[in-house]
Write an enzyme that holds these catalytic residues in place. Sequence first.
Site, PDB file in Angstrom:
ATOM      1  N   ALA A  14      15.800   7.411  24.936  1.00  0.00           N
ATOM      2  CA  ALA A  14      16.134   8.653  25.652  1.00  0.00           C
ATOM      3  C   ALA A  14      15.196   9.781  25.226  1.00  0.00           C
ATOM      4  CB  ALA A  14      17.593   9.017  25.400  1.00  0.00           C
ATOM      5  N   LYS A  34      14.702  12.007  11.984  1.00  0.00           N
ATOM      6  CA  LYS A  34      15.043  12.023  10.565  1.00  0.00           C
ATOM      7  C   LYS A  34      14.590  10.746   9.865  1.00  0.00           C
ATOM      8  CE  LYS A  34      19.848  10.412  10.742  1.00  0.00           C
ATOM      9  NZ  LYS A  34      21.192  10.691  10.252  1.00  0.00           N
ATOM     10  N   GLY A  48      20.080  -7.467  23.811  1.00  0.00           N
ATOM     11  CA  GLY A  48      20.370  -8.059  25.116  1.00  0.00           C
ATOM     12  C   GLY A  48      19.309  -7.819  26.158  1.00  0.00           C
ATOM     13  N   GLU A 113      25.217 -10.563  31.277  1.00  0.00           N
ATOM     14  CA  GLU A 113      26.095 -10.303  30.137  1.00  0.00           C
ATOM     15  C   GLU A 113      27.507 -10.052  30.651  1.00  0.00           C
ATOM     16  OE1 GLU A 113      24.609  -7.806  26.910  1.00  0.00           O
ATOM     17  OE2 GLU A 113      22.652  -7.902  27.857  1.00  0.00           O
ATOM     18  N   HIS A 241      31.700  -3.763  19.609  1.00  0.00           N
ATOM     19  CA  HIS A 241      31.011  -4.949  20.130  1.00  0.00           C
ATOM     20  C   HIS A 241      31.775  -6.154  19.613  1.00  0.00           C
ATOM     21  CE1 HIS A 241      28.073  -7.935  21.186  1.00  0.00           C
ATOM     22  NE2 HIS A 241      27.365  -7.016  21.810  1.00  0.00           N
ATOM     23  N   ARG A 287      33.864  -6.004  27.494  1.00  0.00           N
ATOM     24  CA  ARG A 287      33.810  -5.898  26.042  1.00  0.00           C
ATOM     25  C   ARG A 287      35.102  -5.454  25.375  1.00  0.00           C
ATOM     26  NH1 ARG A 287      28.112  -3.189  24.538  1.00  0.00           N
ATOM     27  NH2 ARG A 287      27.049  -5.085  25.102  1.00  0.00           N
ATOM     28  N   HIS A 349      30.150  -0.116  17.927  1.00  0.00           N
ATOM     29  CA  HIS A 349      28.852  -0.330  18.557  1.00  0.00           C
ATOM     30  C   HIS A 349      28.324   0.895  19.304  1.00  0.00           C
ATOM     31  CE1 HIS A 349      25.646  -2.711  20.252  1.00  0.00           C
ATOM     32  NE2 HIS A 349      26.074  -2.573  21.482  1.00  0.00           N
ATOM     33  N   GLU A 373      22.882   8.271  23.877  1.00  0.00           N
ATOM     34  CA  GLU A 373      24.242   8.043  23.373  1.00  0.00           C
ATOM     35  C   GLU A 373      24.967   9.323  22.968  1.00  0.00           C
ATOM     36  OE1 GLU A 373      24.507   4.875  20.518  1.00  0.00           O
ATOM     37  OE2 GLU A 373      26.649   5.194  20.186  1.00  0.00           O
ATOM     38  N   ARG A 384      31.601   1.073  28.118  1.00  0.00           N
ATOM     39  CA  ARG A 384      30.255   0.922  28.684  1.00  0.00           C
ATOM     40  C   ARG A 384      29.971  -0.525  29.089  1.00  0.00           C
ATOM     41  NH1 ARG A 384      25.302  -0.484  26.544  1.00  0.00           N
ATOM     42  NH2 ARG A 384      26.273  -0.721  24.499  1.00  0.00           N
ATOM     43  N   LEU A 390      19.947   1.308  27.488  1.00  0.00           N
ATOM     44  CA  LEU A 390      18.500   1.552  27.507  1.00  0.00           C
ATOM     45  C   LEU A 390      18.114   2.206  28.839  1.00  0.00           C
ATOM     46  CD1 LEU A 390      17.094  -1.740  25.882  1.00  0.00           C
ATOM     47  CD2 LEU A 390      17.366   0.477  24.808  1.00  0.00           C
TER      48      LEU A 390
HETATM   49  C1  SIN Z   1      24.069  -6.936  23.299  1.00  0.00           C
HETATM   50  O1  SIN Z   1      22.968  -7.473  23.344  1.00  0.00           O
HETATM   51  O2  SIN Z   1      25.122  -7.558  23.309  1.00  0.00           O
HETATM   52  C2  SIN Z   1      24.129  -5.448  23.209  1.00  0.00           C
HETATM   53  C3  SIN Z   1      23.675  -4.865  24.471  1.00  0.00           C
HETATM   54  C4  SIN Z   1      24.382  -3.573  24.737  1.00  0.00           C
HETATM   55  O3  SIN Z   1      25.168  -3.114  23.920  1.00  0.00           O
HETATM   56  O4  SIN Z   1      24.190  -3.033  25.820  1.00  0.00           O
END
Ligand code: SIN
Length: 517
Positions: A14, A34, A48, A113, A241, A287, A349, A373, A384, A390
């Site tokens: 970002a 930092k 991912g 995913e 996660h 998730r 996560h 984030e 999410r 990303l």
């Molecule tokens: C993952 O690879 O499971 C993480 C990907 C994400 O958090 O978007």
Amino acid sequence: MKTFDALVIGTGIAGGTTALRLAQAGLRVGVLTKAERPEESATYLAQGGIVFRGEGDPEALVQDILQAGAGAGLPEAARILAEEGPRLLQEIVIHTLGVQFDRADGDFHLTREAAHSTPRILHVGDETGKALEIALLRHPDQHPNIVLFPGHLAVDLITPEHHGAHPLDRYAPDEVLGVYAFERRTRRVHRFLARAVVLATGGLGQIYLHTTNPRVATGDGFAMAYRAGARLINMEYIQFHPTALYSEDEQNLLITEAMRGEGAVLKTPDGKPFMERYHPAGSLAPRDIVARAIHEEMTLHGYRYVLLDIASYRPAEFIRRRFPGLYHRLLERGIDITREPIPVVPVVHFACGGVKTDLWGRTLLKGLYAVGEVACNGLHGANRLASTSLLEGLVFGDRAARAVQQDFPDLDDPARYTLPEWVDTGTEEPDPALIQQDWVTLKHIMWNYVGVVRTRERLQRAVRDLRHLWLEVENFYRNTKLCPRLIELRNGLQTALVVARSALRNPESRGTHYRKD
Ligand code: SIN
């Protein structure tokens, strides 16, 4: 004194995108991070991939994002991501940065995913973030309009109201005109001034005992924005996660969800699949549902972990080629994922909430923007969707850069005010034992009382204990010479209080926020 047109705090995707776009538009940009090594970011650790385009998109992607967000996601934000994402990915990531995504049969290989209705995720093996961050970091070093300041930890945002030397400055507009930052090498605080400041400081996972987040994710941006007068929203929505490697470490190795996307199945320690009992999508359920199901199994049966099994479903050669990073890192720890399952647990996560922004990264304070984030534009709602973060950094980083350019003529010049150099009030040397113990206390409170499953009693206890700790730490902070761990402790604690209070205030279970009572 260091004066720029714009300051960007953070060097993940970002911050990197915003800085690049501002520099390309001709603005002089100071970029602070930092981290000693700027690649220490959540972007670097992302395994991912990055959402691109699948069958039925952009419409199908919008629906998937909103469904994962459990009814609390903002449809306009999801639509912007789905519609602007693919073009920016091609323009910035593939053409400008030259990232080489995996291909199959001459085209991009698209993976899947949890909670995605179709394969649509580009990846570089299982180290997508690393490839992206390395490419991104070449640019600040090379672009003549960007000056990079590694090892600079932001301490406080500068506002005329809080820092202006003149008594009438407290009547100034609510605005941000710079940042005080602690330089690790010289141990001095420097004043950076700019008309626009972009927060891209990432997440807060380190306020919990176990997290996939890098060590730098101590919630600094949330706390600084809060102190400056910005609004934080949705802070109770902390995403766990479901699959991090079971270990006593504070930073738990992420086992990418893409592994379930490629066929891996969650099982109890005695080898029985269990997810079908919780959701029709089984191991590929959203998730929040998977994390709670694992938590439930662990609590009911006293398991210390559950198993993630890819070895039974995919040939060894495929696993080694598709997950080379995890294959090697787990082998170093004595686990051969081509032959045996991986012990996994849910850990913190991602913060789905953050500094409230509009769809252009503008916060409620003039001159302050937030992306990635640390920001909340409503995209993620209460949970999410995997591999959107990303792309979020890219799309909303680009938008924030456009907003800064558009707003620039109306933003105040810091020279309008007398904004003094930092004055360190502390005289005592910092005691590392005290700082360490306060960190341990903070992490335990959050883990035990503000975790996957929450109750009013636990949350009330968390708020009380955190308040007590806050009084101690504030006192300590005022009397002690600044050091990075103390600055982070104060930020982490302040952010934790906001999370715990938001969780207590909201009695409704939704997405990642689950109230057992
Ligand atoms: C993952 O690879 O499971 C993480 C990907 C994400 O958090 O978007």
